[in-house]
Design a protein around this motif. Sequence first.
Motif, short mmCIF file in Angstrom:
data_model
loop_
_atom_site.label_atom_id
_atom_site.label_comp_id
_atom_site.label_asym_id
_atom_site.label_seq_id
_atom_site.Cartn_x
_atom_site.Cartn_y
_atom_site.Cartn_z
N UNK A 201 -51.68 42.98 26.55
CA UNK A 201 -50.36 42.36 26.71
C UNK A 201 -49.21 43.37 26.65
N UNK A 202 -49.48 44.55 26.10
CA UNK A 202 -48.43 45.55 25.97
C UNK A 202 -47.41 45.24 24.91
N UNK A 203 -47.81 44.46 23.88
CA UNK A 203 -46.88 44.07 22.82
C UNK A 203 -47.52 44.21 21.45
N UNK A 204 -46.67 44.20 20.41
CA UNK A 204 -47.11 44.19 19.02
C UNK A 204 -46.08 43.41 18.22
N UNK A 205 -46.53 42.80 17.13
CA UNK A 205 -45.61 42.07 16.27
C UNK A 205 -45.08 42.99 15.18
N UNK A 206 -43.77 43.02 15.02
CA UNK A 206 -43.14 43.80 13.95
C UNK A 206 -43.32 43.06 12.63
N UNK A 207 -42.90 43.72 11.54
CA UNK A 207 -43.08 43.14 10.21
C UNK A 207 -42.32 41.83 10.03
N UNK A 208 -41.28 41.60 10.82
CA UNK A 208 -40.52 40.36 10.71
C UNK A 208 -40.95 39.32 11.74
N UNK A 209 -42.04 39.60 12.46
CA UNK A 209 -42.53 38.66 13.45
C UNK A 209 -41.98 38.86 14.84
N UNK A 210 -41.05 39.78 15.00
CA UNK A 210 -40.48 40.07 16.32
C UNK A 210 -41.55 40.66 17.24
N UNK A 211 -41.60 40.18 18.48
CA UNK A 211 -42.52 40.74 19.46
C UNK A 211 -41.87 41.94 20.13
N UNK A 212 -42.55 43.07 20.07
CA UNK A 212 -42.01 44.32 20.61
C UNK A 212 -42.88 44.78 21.78
N UNK A 213 -42.23 45.18 22.86
CA UNK A 213 -42.96 45.75 24.00
C UNK A 213 -43.28 47.21 23.70
N UNK A 214 -44.55 47.57 23.88
CA UNK A 214 -44.93 48.96 23.65
C UNK A 214 -45.25 49.69 24.95
N UNK A 215 -45.90 49.03 25.87
CA UNK A 215 -46.18 49.65 27.16
C UNK A 215 -46.85 50.99 27.04
N UNK A 216 -47.79 51.12 26.12
CA UNK A 216 -48.38 52.42 25.80
C UNK A 216 -49.60 52.73 26.66
N UNK A 217 -49.82 54.00 26.91
CA UNK A 217 -51.01 54.47 27.64
C UNK A 217 -52.10 54.91 26.69
N UNK A 218 -51.74 55.12 25.41
CA UNK A 218 -52.72 55.59 24.42
C UNK A 218 -52.55 54.83 23.12
N UNK A 219 -53.67 54.53 22.47
CA UNK A 219 -53.66 53.88 21.17
C UNK A 219 -54.25 54.84 20.14
N UNK A 220 -53.55 55.00 19.01
CA UNK A 220 -54.02 55.88 17.94
C UNK A 220 -54.70 55.08 16.85
N UNK A 221 -55.85 55.58 16.41
CA UNK A 221 -56.50 55.07 15.21
C UNK A 221 -56.63 56.25 14.26
N UNK A 222 -56.12 56.13 13.07
CA UNK A 222 -56.11 57.26 12.14
C UNK A 222 -57.50 57.57 11.59
N UNK A 223 -57.78 58.86 11.46
CA UNK A 223 -59.09 59.28 10.99
C UNK A 223 -59.14 59.58 9.51
N UNK A 224 -58.00 59.48 8.80
CA UNK A 224 -57.96 59.86 7.39
C UNK A 224 -57.87 58.66 6.46
N UNK A 225 -58.08 57.46 7.00
CA UNK A 225 -58.04 56.26 6.17
C UNK A 225 -59.46 55.82 5.83
#
Length: 250
Positions: A201-225
């Motif tokens: 969908x190209x979106x994410x929900x912010x901490x207050x529930x706002x829908x934000x457009x990200x339109x990202x080509x890459x997704x990061x998953x952290x390796x140190x958690x």
Amino acid sequence: MPVIDLNADLAEGFGMWTLGDDDALLDVITSANVACGFHAGDPLIMRRVCAAARDRRVTVGAQVSYRDLAGFGRREMDVAPAELAAEVLYQLAALDGIARAEGTRVAYVKPHGALYNRIVRDPVQARAVADAVRAYDPALPLLTLPRSAVHGVAGGLAVVAECFADRAYTPAGGLVPRREPGAVIHDAAAVVDRAVRMAVDGTVLAVDGTEIAVGARSICVHGDTPGAVGLARAVRAALLEAGVRLEPFA
């Protein structure tokens, strides 16, 4: 069919200290952000990770940072633009030399930690980072947030937008600072759902529930958690199941 790159931070050990399972993550991701020695990493680790990435055909990126080993690059610093540009150039050149010796190369640049967040809002430091990349190789893209100040000062460099499946977002589209509660999302189901929504969908929900457009080509998953490898595998599986094609952007 949506196309997404899956990236993670690697080579973040130092000497006798290890952090994360680089080899396991390299079996999951399509791009590796390799620490260059300023916030983590050392020449031996950098060389090993570059060789392992080459064997798995994972794209190598230079994860440049402030000179802050003690703080893992997560302490914001006021560095003069000329000095910052030189330090970024130093890191980039060092990693690319090692990568080329191992039969691969640096294909993009991603700032780390405090530097990453600083250049989202600070065009002066953003321009210094862009100047360093351009001086080394103007064909290298910079990976940053969609609303980053880098987009306005890149000076011809390709700027690629990324998003974070396991980080909370502010209503303005930035990352919630790590010092605040809930900044890092540990619930696996939530991370997976967010990753699929970001890719499809190209979106994410912010901490207050706002829908934000990200339109990202890459997704990061952290390796140190904790549980990073299992989480990355779950994200990859869910993206493929949702019909997303996983492919490096660089």
